[in-house]
Design a protein around this motif. Sequence first.
Motif, PDB file in Angstrom:
ATOM      1  N   GLN A  83      19.980  36.632   6.578  1.00 40.81           N
ATOM      2  CA  GLN A  83      19.718  38.006   6.169  1.00 40.81           C
ATOM      3  C   GLN A  83      20.762  38.477   5.166  1.00 40.81           C
ATOM      4  O   GLN A  83      20.445  39.115   4.159  1.00 40.81           O
ATOM      5  CB  GLN A  83      19.699  38.940   7.376  1.00 40.81           C
ATOM      6  N   THR A 107      12.698  41.458   7.597  1.00 45.38           N
ATOM      7  CA  THR A 107      13.453  41.248   8.835  1.00 45.38           C
ATOM      8  C   THR A 107      12.624  41.665  10.041  1.00 45.38           C
ATOM      9  O   THR A 107      12.681  41.033  11.105  1.00 45.38           O
ATOM     10  CB  THR A 107      14.774  42.038   8.806  1.00 45.38           C
ATOM     11  N   THR A 116      15.125  35.845   4.035  1.00 52.26           N
ATOM     12  CA  THR A 116      15.020  36.910   5.027  1.00 52.26           C
ATOM     13  C   THR A 116      13.943  36.594   6.058  1.00 52.26           C
ATOM     14  O   THR A 116      14.101  36.905   7.244  1.00 52.26           O
ATOM     15  CB  THR A 116      14.727  38.252   4.338  1.00 52.26           C
TER      16      THR A 116
END
Length: 298
Positions: free
Chosen positions: A85, A101, A153
């Motif tokens: 991330q 996410t 991500t």
Amino acid sequence: MTRIQANLLLLLAGAIWGMGFVAQSTAMEAIGPFLFTGLRFTMAALAILPFALRESGRATSPLTTRNWLSFVWIGLMLFGAIVFQQIGLLHTTVTNSGFLTGLYVVITPLFAVILFRNWPHPIVWPAAITAMAGIWFLSGGGATAFNTGDWLTVLAAGFCALQLIFIGRAAAPTGRPLTLAVTQSAVVAVLGLTIALVMEPIEWQAIRLALPEILYAGIFSGGLAFTLQIIGQRYTTASQAAIFLSSEAVFAGLFGALFLGERLPATGLLGCGLIFIAILAVEVLPPLFAKRAPAGTA
């Protein structure tokens, strides 16, 4: 602890993460992602350690080698989630990162079924899809053009789902949530600092500039919020926990409005409403269905 109390802890964790998202992004204006991750989770481990030692002193039985290995494994999953991330934020927008996410809301029950044949309550599936739609609206309908940061991500969301699942399998049986919290933080800290020493410049001036973000992300987002997550997951399922933790996106929007003067458009308000509906559904509907189920049925 009741399931309602546990879910409230998960909501509080989502609120803390929502407020800390800006810290993760702005810290990398001064230092690299691995150094930030290592320092952040060093602070987290140190913040939790006194409480974990107290917990160990009160424990009635020692942890087994298998318990410790499961704690380390969870730390590796957390490291993958945080680092991918963090690196992804270097190559994609905050909007895309926030939406992608949130994919762990859908990935968590899917992985739970694939890995352990652990089927969630039927309400989890529509609630997960509703929460994902809410995150999409809250992010402004982003993530339309995928790049390297977007794929990283998505990979982070997968690791996050695995961490949620394995916490659910390790936290309740051991009864040592604080020990698990400090162990996973220590694993992430050691790996982050080791890679940073090899790959990134270490400048004390840069660390000093990023110190406020390191302290908040370490003590609150890393130490407090992840501990609340582990404690809460002792009393609820990983799939339901994922939906409650998706409130992070809602709180990020609320704190942006409160502290930065940002205003959510109508689509953002719709997204908040959808996430709230998903949370309300997994909290209220399963007990109602259980009460109406005929005797002798599951």
